[in-house]
Each structure stands twice: as structure tokens, then as C-alpha cells.
Design an enzyme around this catalytic site. Structure first.
Site, PDB file in Angstrom:
ATOM      1  N   ASN A   9      -0.754 -10.692   6.904  1.00 41.70           N
ATOM      2  CA  ASN A   9      -1.564 -10.501   5.742  1.00 41.70           C
ATOM      3  C   ASN A   9      -0.399 -10.624   4.430  1.00 41.70           C
ATOM      4  OD1 ASN A   9      -2.748  -9.542   3.424  1.00 41.70           O
ATOM      5  ND2 ASN A   9      -3.283  -7.685   4.276  1.00 41.70           N
ATOM      6  N   LYS A  11      -0.484 -10.406   1.291  1.00 43.01           N
ATOM      7  CA  LYS A  11      -0.959  -9.504   0.066  1.00 43.01           C
ATOM      8  C   LYS A  11      -0.568 -10.487  -1.003  1.00 43.01           C
ATOM      9  CE  LYS A  11      -0.760  -5.692   3.027  1.00 43.01           C
ATOM     10  NZ  LYS A  11      -0.530  -4.237   2.967  1.00 43.01           N
ATOM     11  N   HIS A  98     -10.054  -4.750   3.609  1.00 47.01           N
ATOM     12  CA  HIS A  98      -8.895  -4.455   3.627  1.00 47.01           C
ATOM     13  C   HIS A  98      -8.705  -3.082   2.683  1.00 47.01           C
ATOM     14  CE1 HIS A  98      -4.552  -3.607   3.125  1.00 47.01           C
ATOM     15  NE2 HIS A  98      -4.150  -4.182   4.240  1.00 47.01           N
ATOM     16  N   GLU A 100      -6.945  -1.761   0.860  1.00 47.58           N
ATOM     17  CA  GLU A 100      -6.445  -2.071  -0.698  1.00 47.58           C
ATOM     18  C   GLU A 100      -7.762  -2.560  -1.486  1.00 47.58           C
ATOM     19  OE1 GLU A 100      -2.910  -4.480   0.418  1.00 47.58           O
ATOM     20  OE2 GLU A 100      -2.212  -2.573   1.240  1.00 47.58           O
ATOM     21  N   GLU A 170      -6.768  -0.383  11.052  1.00 53.84           N
ATOM     22  CA  GLU A 170      -5.425  -0.107  10.098  1.00 53.84           C
ATOM     23  C   GLU A 170      -5.687   1.151   9.707  1.00 53.84           C
ATOM     24  OE1 GLU A 170      -3.661  -3.978   8.749  1.00 53.84           O
ATOM     25  OE2 GLU A 170      -5.221  -3.495   7.297  1.00 53.84           O
ATOM     26  N   GLY A 176       2.023   0.084   5.206  1.00 54.60           N
ATOM     27  CA  GLY A 176       3.157  -0.253   4.141  1.00 54.60           C
ATOM     28  C   GLY A 176       4.079   1.131   4.149  1.00 54.60           C
TER      29      GLY A 176
HETATM   30  P1  PGA Z   1       1.956  -3.325   6.846  1.00 53.83           P
HETATM   31  O1  PGA Z   1       0.574  -3.710   6.121  1.00 53.83           O
HETATM   32  O2  PGA Z   1       2.219  -4.077   7.877  1.00 53.83           O
HETATM   33  O3  PGA Z   1       2.796  -3.750   5.534  1.00 53.83           O
HETATM   34  O4  PGA Z   1       1.990  -1.800   7.032  1.00 53.83           O
HETATM   35  C1  PGA Z   1      -0.466  -3.992   7.355  1.00 53.83           C
HETATM   36  C2  PGA Z   1      -1.717  -4.500   6.467  1.00 53.83           C
HETATM   37  O5  PGA Z   1      -1.981  -3.821   5.273  1.00 53.83           O
HETATM   38  O6  PGA Z   1      -2.497  -5.507   6.845  1.00 53.83           O
END
Ligand code: PGA
Length: 254
Positions: A9, A11, A98, A100, A170, A176
Site C-alpha cells: 500500500n 499510500k 483502510h 486512514e 491491521e 506506521g
Molecule cells: P505500515 O502500513 O506497514 O507502514 O505500518 C501498513 C498499512 O497501513 O497498510
């Protein structure tokens, strides 16, 4: 048996030329180094998607996906992208729900149920994300939260449509942050998700559902996470921006 998938992903990272560069490296490494039947998926920004689909032609182990799609088929929604458009350029997947999107764009389970229907109606495979916040984990609410995300987001589907989904667990506190769930914590939730799917649909549907783990997954911790019986791959954020790291994670399933 269910498919092993490692999905990146990106982003809102990498400009167009940077994205093409990283993706070219990824497809070459996958071609040379991936020996299993696992699938690598890159979910890029919309801008990159058409070109990446073209670059991936002939590479059967690499697929493309979007990171979001609108719930309506088409219409007066300035700035939005439809599932039909995503499908029309040859992408196979779309990330939905997701954390976010839930957090910054107010996406609710109810909205995500509609987005899932529209994606499936256009023959896209949703990678449907669920997971609890730190507060919900500390309050011991995580099983309830995950169950309601499933019930309200995707359990309205019939078994045939549900079978097209990939589920991604997740934990929001691991995204992150550099803090990953332990393999025991992740396995506990993955087993719970599979049990809920078996109860709602059947053991066969549950056994065939790919359930990904996401949240600070990297080449170091992926082998232990992916060795858990109910973890079928990963949804990779930060580490998917580096071709070497991403492909090393894909290679865990060699
Ligand atoms: P990350 O993100 O691997 O940077 O923790 C995972 C995601 O948000 O899909």
C-alpha cells in the site's frame, strides 16, 4: 487452499516517475526471485495505476490495485474515481476501509458496505481492512470492534460474493508506528476472524479466505508472522516503498 498474498500500500507516496522506477525494480526481482505460488500486489495512487498495469503485463505473479473507490457507479462526484474506471484499466484489487480512510475521511462501516458492493459489482476484489485502535485494545474491546466491522461492513454479502474478498487485519496502533503486533497477538485475531467467517458462512468459505496482517510489517518480522497458521500474507505500507524490502517480504512464501 487459500492464496498467499503480499500487498503493498503505497499510500500518498512516490511521484509518477519514482513510482514507475520502484515498480520496475519490483517486477524484475519478482520474476527472478519468487519461486512459489504467492501473489504480489501493488496498490498505487490512481495516477500511476494505468502505467503500472501496462508494465506488469506478462508477469503473472504481480497484480495491481487501487487504494479507494467511490460507492456510486458514476455521477456528479467531483474529484472521485469509480470502481468501473479502476476495473477498465485492468487493475484487479481495491483496498477498502483502510484505517486512514476511516479516520481522516469519516468512512463508516455502513459506507464501506456500499463501497464493497460497488467494487464487487465491477469485478474488483476488495482488500477489506479491519482493526482496533490502541484505546479499544487497552479497553479489551477489540474482539467486539472487529466483529462489528465484519458484520456491518461485509457480512451482508452472500457466500459467493464474500469469497471474492481478501480480509486485512491491521491494528491501528501498529500502522506506521514501528510497533508490530506480536505473532501471537496477530494469530489470535486472525483465528477469531476465520471462526466468525465459518460461523456466518461455512468452514469451507473460512478456509478459503485469505487474511492478511498489516502494521509495521518488514523483512525481519514477516517470517514469524507469516508462519502463523491463520496469517496468509501481509498488507505492507512503508516497506513497500523500497523494492528490495517489499520483494524480500514476498519471498517469505518461497
Ligand atoms: P505500515 O502500513 O506497514 O507502514 O505500518 C501498513 C498499512 O497501513 O497498510
Amino acid at each position: 487452499m487459500r492464496k498467499k498474498i503480499v500487498a503493498g500500500n503505497w499510500k500518498m507516496n512516490l511521484d509518477y516517475n519514482e513510482g514507475l522506477g520502484v515498480f520496475s525494480e519490483i517486477i524484475n526481482m519478482v520474476k527472478d526471485e519468487v519461486t512459489g505460488t504467492q501473489e504480489a500486489v501493488i496498490c498505487s495512487p490512481f495516477i500511476h495505476l494505468h502505467s503500472l498495469v501496462q508494465l506488469a503485463k506478462g508477469y503473472s505473479k504481480v497484480s495491481l490495485g487501487a487504494q479507494n473507490a467511490h460507492q456510486a457507479e458514476s455521477g456528479a462526484y467531483t474529484g472521485e474515481i469509480s470502481a468501473k474506471m479502476i476495473k477498465s484499466i485492468g487493475a484487479a484489487y481495491v483496498i477498502l476501509g483502510h484505517s486512514e480512510r476511516r479516520q481522516y475521511f469519516g468512512e463508516t462501516n455502513e459506507l464501506l458496505a456500499k463501497k464493497t458492493d460497488t467494487a464487487l459489482a465491477n469485478d474488483l476484489r476488495p482488500i477489506f481492512c479491519i482493526g482496533e485502535t490502541l484505546q479499544e485494545r487497552e479497553a479489551n474491546q477489540y474482539f467486539n470492534i472487529i466483529k462489528s466491522q465484519l458484520v456491518e461492513g461485509v457480512f451482508h454479502l452472500d457466500a459467493a460474493h464474500f469469497s471474492k474478498l481478501v480480509i486485512a487485519y491491521e491494528p491501528v496502533w501498529a500502522i506506521g508506528t514501528g510497533v508490530t503486533a506480536s505473532s501471537e497477538q496477530a494469530q489470535e485475531i486472525h483465528a477469531f476472524i476465520r471462526k466468525e467467517i465459518a460461523t456466518k458462512y461455512s468452514q469451507e468459505v473460512a478456509d478459503n479466505t485469505t487474511i492478511l496482517y498489516g502494521g509495521s510489517c518488514n523483512p525481519k518480522n514477516a517470517p514469524e508472522l507469516f508462519a502463523q497458521p491463520d496469517i496468509d500474507g501481509g498488507l505492507i505500507g512503508g516497506a513497500s516503498l523500497k523494492s528490495r524490502d517489499f520483494v524480500d517480504i514476498v519471498k517469505v512464501f518461497n
